[in-house]
Write a protein that holds these residues in place. Structure first.
Motif, PDB file in Angstrom:
ATOM      1  N   SER A  13     -38.698 -14.863 -14.398  1.00  0.00           N
ATOM      2  CA  SER A  13     -38.746 -13.582 -13.380  1.00  0.00           C
ATOM      3  C   SER A  13     -38.297 -13.703 -12.016  1.00  0.00           C
ATOM      4  O   SER A  13     -37.651 -12.855 -11.497  1.00  0.00           O
ATOM      5  CB  SER A  13     -39.975 -12.742 -13.833  1.00  0.00           C
ATOM      6  OG  SER A  13     -41.003 -13.522 -13.478  1.00  0.00           O
ATOM      7  N   ARG A  16     -34.909 -14.323 -11.655  1.00  0.00           N
ATOM      8  CA  ARG A  16     -33.992 -12.984 -11.545  1.00  0.00           C
ATOM      9  C   ARG A  16     -34.015 -12.034 -10.407  1.00  0.00           C
ATOM     10  O   ARG A  16     -32.804 -11.657  -9.995  1.00  0.00           O
ATOM     11  CB  ARG A  16     -34.330 -12.267 -12.844  1.00  0.00           C
ATOM     12  CG  ARG A  16     -34.146 -12.901 -14.291  1.00  0.00           C
ATOM     13  CD  ARG A  16     -34.049 -11.978 -15.528  1.00  0.00           C
ATOM     14  NE  ARG A  16     -35.401 -11.233 -15.495  1.00  0.00           N
ATOM     15  CZ  ARG A  16     -36.330 -11.810 -16.164  1.00  0.00           C
ATOM     16  NH1 ARG A  16     -36.532 -12.871 -16.721  1.00  0.00           N
ATOM     17  NH2 ARG A  16     -37.446 -11.042 -16.314  1.00  0.00           N
ATOM     18  N   ARG A  20     -30.709 -11.243  -8.136  1.00  0.00           N
ATOM     19  CA  ARG A  20     -30.499  -9.748  -7.745  1.00  0.00           C
ATOM     20  C   ARG A  20     -30.095  -9.637  -6.288  1.00  0.00           C
ATOM     21  O   ARG A  20     -29.129  -8.911  -5.817  1.00  0.00           O
ATOM     22  CB  ARG A  20     -31.816  -8.754  -8.132  1.00  0.00           C
ATOM     23  CG  ARG A  20     -31.674  -8.634  -9.732  1.00  0.00           C
ATOM     24  CD  ARG A  20     -32.770  -7.700 -10.123  1.00  0.00           C
ATOM     25  NE  ARG A  20     -32.889  -7.513 -11.320  1.00  0.00           N
ATOM     26  CZ  ARG A  20     -33.951  -6.899 -11.810  1.00  0.00           C
ATOM     27  NH1 ARG A  20     -34.642  -6.156 -10.990  1.00  0.00           N
ATOM     28  NH2 ARG A  20     -34.029  -6.883 -13.035  1.00  0.00           N
ATOM     29  N   ALA A  83     -35.637  -6.256 -16.782  1.00  0.00           N
ATOM     30  CA  ALA A  83     -34.262  -6.765 -16.771  1.00  0.00           C
ATOM     31  C   ALA A  83     -33.146  -5.785 -16.725  1.00  0.00           C
ATOM     32  O   ALA A  83     -33.377  -4.709 -16.840  1.00  0.00           O
ATOM     33  CB  ALA A  83     -33.868  -7.828 -17.908  1.00  0.00           C
ATOM     34  N   ASP A  84     -32.117  -6.263 -16.083  1.00  0.00           N
ATOM     35  CA  ASP A  84     -31.017  -5.451 -15.570  1.00  0.00           C
ATOM     36  C   ASP A  84     -29.670  -6.392 -15.791  1.00  0.00           C
ATOM     37  O   ASP A  84     -29.298  -6.812 -15.080  1.00  0.00           O
ATOM     38  CB  ASP A  84     -31.016  -4.710 -14.335  1.00  0.00           C
ATOM     39  CG  ASP A  84     -29.838  -3.642 -14.237  1.00  0.00           C
ATOM     40  OD1 ASP A  84     -28.860  -3.947 -15.016  1.00  0.00           O
ATOM     41  OD2 ASP A  84     -30.012  -2.755 -13.271  1.00  0.00           O
ATOM     42  N   ASP A  88     -28.372  -9.250 -13.333  1.00  0.00           N
ATOM     43  CA  ASP A  88     -29.268 -10.531 -13.456  1.00  0.00           C
ATOM     44  C   ASP A  88     -28.591 -11.867 -13.821  1.00  0.00           C
ATOM     45  O   ASP A  88     -29.447 -12.809 -14.169  1.00  0.00           O
ATOM     46  CB  ASP A  88     -30.319 -10.351 -14.549  1.00  0.00           C
ATOM     47  CG  ASP A  88     -31.206  -9.177 -14.071  1.00  0.00           C
ATOM     48  OD1 ASP A  88     -31.312  -8.944 -12.853  1.00  0.00           O
ATOM     49  OD2 ASP A  88     -32.314  -8.855 -15.185  1.00  0.00           O
ATOM     50  N   CYS A  89     -27.278 -11.918 -13.776  1.00  0.00           N
ATOM     51  CA  CYS A  89     -26.657 -13.122 -14.153  1.00  0.00           C
ATOM     52  C   CYS A  89     -26.141 -13.627 -12.732  1.00  0.00           C
ATOM     53  O   CYS A  89     -25.548 -12.687 -11.875  1.00  0.00           O
ATOM     54  CB  CYS A  89     -25.754 -13.310 -15.052  1.00  0.00           C
ATOM     55  SG  CYS A  89     -26.063 -12.906 -16.822  1.00  0.00           S
ATOM     56  N   SER A 106     -21.768  -8.980  -9.554  1.00  0.00           N
ATOM     57  CA  SER A 106     -22.409  -7.711  -9.929  1.00  0.00           C
ATOM     58  C   SER A 106     -21.642  -6.974 -10.893  1.00  0.00           C
ATOM     59  O   SER A 106     -20.289  -6.727 -10.591  1.00  0.00           O
ATOM     60  CB  SER A 106     -23.122  -6.877  -9.070  1.00  0.00           C
ATOM     61  OG  SER A 106     -23.384  -5.480  -9.331  1.00  0.00           O
ATOM     62  N   PHE A 257     -28.028 -15.721 -18.149  1.00  0.00           N
ATOM     63  CA  PHE A 257     -29.345 -14.810 -18.005  1.00  0.00           C
ATOM     64  C   PHE A 257     -30.508 -15.548 -18.415  1.00  0.00           C
ATOM     65  O   PHE A 257     -30.777 -16.150 -19.403  1.00  0.00           O
ATOM     66  CB  PHE A 257     -29.185 -13.538 -18.948  1.00  0.00           C
ATOM     67  CG  PHE A 257     -30.223 -12.691 -18.993  1.00  0.00           C
ATOM     68  CD1 PHE A 257     -30.444 -11.647 -18.092  1.00  0.00           C
ATOM     69  CD2 PHE A 257     -31.187 -12.573 -19.916  1.00  0.00           C
ATOM     70  CE1 PHE A 257     -31.575 -10.968 -18.006  1.00  0.00           C
ATOM     71  CE2 PHE A 257     -32.200 -11.780 -20.086  1.00  0.00           C
ATOM     72  CZ  PHE A 257     -32.330 -11.054 -18.979  1.00  0.00           C
TER      73      PHE A 257
END
Length: 624
Positions: A13, A16, A20, A83-84, A88-89, A106, A257
């Motif tokens: 988390s 991630r 972002r 998550a989004d 998130d990658c 993005s 991810f």
């Protein structure tokens, strides 16, 4: 470097959240989020979603489905909180009409289009890398601070609708002594692609150069490393390219991810797997390099068979010739084969016509019957002088139900220096072999002086065609393996143990076969070795771990159908078949050498246990 060390211990988390911000410096996620699953990502229009889900289910090794979103759903509640998928990658690939048009950090600018798109989260082998490291296995791509190597293979996935593509694999160099451990840890992680689908020569998968991956980075092998290959979720990228949708997105290979779901390999590495869920690896070829896999339970069953066939009823000391796991490794090699050539025939009764003995042909027929049931191509090569007799014996064996279909019979005289090469390979091209495994069972073997001897030291060269040349030539052709089955050391292929034959067997210094096979199976009676080989092949056919590896992880793992199981079981040797076969041989004038329906005759004396007892003992270790 300090940032990289910090990232390596961050939670998924936290990572991630860092990703972002888009100033994270994360080039790939290998080695990150230790103890948590990572996921490949494929995002498609909702009209393609059902077909792609079916494609994943049809190909679970490369595409283990973790979650399918609803159209326009950015999150994935079962996998991660808050998550989004748009951000998130670390990096995404954008495809238009199947062509890669850009890489972006993005997908926020595509939010409108994403309302009608479905996200698929697929398991990733990065998940088990930290577990391997903790178990003492070096992970070379992490050590070398680079992405894993990913290759497009020649293996075609099971197609569904517009999704038709080759499988992609990852390659990790593994020290040979660590292969068992690696196979055991990863086998129990099917949602991270499971165990390796191939270990050895990359060319088997259609990969010509491991220094030039289609995706990721080159990873150097260390001293003693063996290349091991896993199915890879980047197969989803190939699927997108094959489907050619107007718009699609995937993660950029290596930029996964990160989920909040714990990695099951952590538990796999700390528990003791049941024998039927514990893979063991075995080298079956050096040219090309090839390893195979079977469960610990199946390995033990075949070792039990090897012990049974190694009983020495004549007390001739044949245990001195025994090499453990030759039956196992030979049968693993045969399981991978597609076309097998068998030879038999030992004219020990040189003053009689025909001079053959009953040991050898029953075992050869038993091997051929099981190979046929397993959909292998089979042929038998024999002495030209015995060809017509063996054709009649084969016809009678089919009529009596000993074997379902007649096996083509060939002869080889070796009339020119390159006869063996042309016999074994199409147009003499060593890259196009007709056979990938040769098996000799109770076949006269050439001694070091060029002659052929029975156990009493009588030269029988005038009765023997130079079939040994096929074995010596095969040893120079990559992709052809050889097996010899014998009970005295003067049989073709037993040259692998010739020093033991010379030291321990009567007349050993004279009679020892000088021609080695890759695998030398020692049996109390050679027919027993043939029966044992047939039973071992049957056991392997029922081993899910071996069958998944044999089929390189393609398709759904299915147990054999009832019809398949019945066909395989019906092909096995039995007391009734043995008696029929011996009766057929006697009718054609073949004399007993070491065999008989009531026991085994060695130098005129009868010993027990009988063949029938042996077959019954073998049945005790067979599944079902």
């Amino acid at each position: 470097v300090e940032m990289s060390k910090c990232q390596s211990v961050m939670s998924s988390s936290a990572l991630r959240a860092l990703i972002r911000k888009k100033n994270h410096g994360i080039e790939n996620t290998s080695g990150l989020a230790a103890g948590y699953q990572q996921a490949n990502v494929v995002i498609l229009h909702k009209s393609l979603a059902d077909d792609f889900e079916a494609f994943c289910h049809a190909n679970p090794s490369p595409l283990p489905l973790l979650y399918r979103s609803q159209p326009g759903e950015w999150g994935c509640p079962p996998l991660a909180a808050d998550a989004d998928i748009r951000v998130d990658c670390p990096q995404y690939c954008v495809f238009k009409d199947g062509l890669l048009v850009s890489r972006v950090s993005s997908l926020m600018s595509y939010s409108g289009q994403l309302q009608d798109m479905v996200s698929f989260y697929l398991g990733c082998s990065f998940s088990f890398e930290r577990t391997l490291q903790k178990a003492g296995v070096p992970v070379r791509n992490v050590e070398q601070n680079c992405n894993v190597s990913m290759f497009r293979t020649s293996l075609q996935c099971r197609g569904v609708g517009q999704f038709q593509c080759p499988m992609v694999v990852t390659m990790r160099p593994v020290p040979e002594e660590k292969l068992d451990l690696v196979a055991q840890i990863t086998h129990l992680t099917p949602l991270a692609h499971g165990g390796p689908i191939h270990i050895g020569d990359p060319a088997v998968l259609g990969i010509q150069d491991v220094s030039r991956p289609e995706y990721g980075d080159p990873v150097a092998l260390g001293p003693g490393d063996v290349p091991a290959f896993w199915a890879c979720g980047v197969t989803g990228v190939e699927a997108v390219q094959s489907c050619k949708p107007p718009l699609a997105f995937t993660h950029s290979p290596g930029c996964m991810f990160l989920t909040d779901r714990q990695d099951s390999s952590v538990f796999a590495s700390t528990s003791t797997p049941e024998p039927d869920q514990c893979p063991l690896t075995f080298s079956i070829s050096q040219q090309p390099l090839h390893f195979s896999v079977a469960s610990k339970a199946v390995v033990q069953s075949i070792r039990d068979l090897e012990k049974i066939i190694g009983e020495d009823p004549g007390e001739r000391g044949i245990r001195a010739l025994f090499v453990q796991d030759e039956l196992l490794r030979s049968c693993l090699s045969l399981s991978h084969s597609s076309s097998v050539l068998i030879t038999t025939g030992f004219p020990t009764h040189y003053t009689h016509n025909p001079p053959e003995e009953t040991d050898g042909p029953p075992g050869a027929i038993a091997i051929a019957a099981t190979l046929q049931a397993l959909q292998k191509e089979v042929a038998i090569v024999t002495d030209h002088r015995a060809l017509e007799m063996n054709q009649r014996i084969m016809e009678d064996a089919v009529k009596k139900g000993v074997i379902k279909t007649a096996v083509p019979l060939l002869s080889y005289q070796g009339n020119s220096p390159d006869s063996a090469l042309y016999f074994l390979c199409h147009n003499g091209d060593h890259k196009k072999p007709r056979f990938d495994h040769l098996v000799a069972i109770e076949r006269s073997g050439r001694a070091s002086d060029g002659n052929y001897y029975n156990m009493r030291g009588v030269n029988i060269k005038h009765l023997v065609d130079p079939i040994d040349d096929l074995f010596t030539t095969a040893s120079t052709i990559p992709g052809i393996s050889t097996t010899g089955i014998g009970d005295g050391g003067n049989e073709l292929g037993m040259g692998k143990v010739k020093e033991a034959v010379r030291e321990h067997m009567p007349n050993g210094s004279l009679i020892a076969c000088d021609v080695a096979a890759d695998f030398a199976i020692t049996a109390g009676v050679s027919n027993w070795g043939g029966y044992g080989m047939a039973c071992a092949l049957y056991i392997l056919s029922l081993c899910p771990i071996h069958q998944r590896y044999l089929h390189k992880g393609l398709g759904q793992p299915h147990p054999p159908t009832q019809d398949q199981h019945q066909a395989w079981a019906a092909s096995l040797p039995s007391v009734a078949k043995e008696e029929e076969m011996l009766s057929i041989l006697v009718q054609h004038g073949v004399r007993s050498g070491k065999t008989g329906t009531l026991g085994m005759e060695v130098d005129g004396l009868t010993f027990h246990p009988t063949h029938s007892d042996l077959i019954i003992n073998m049945a005790l270790v067979l599944p079902g």
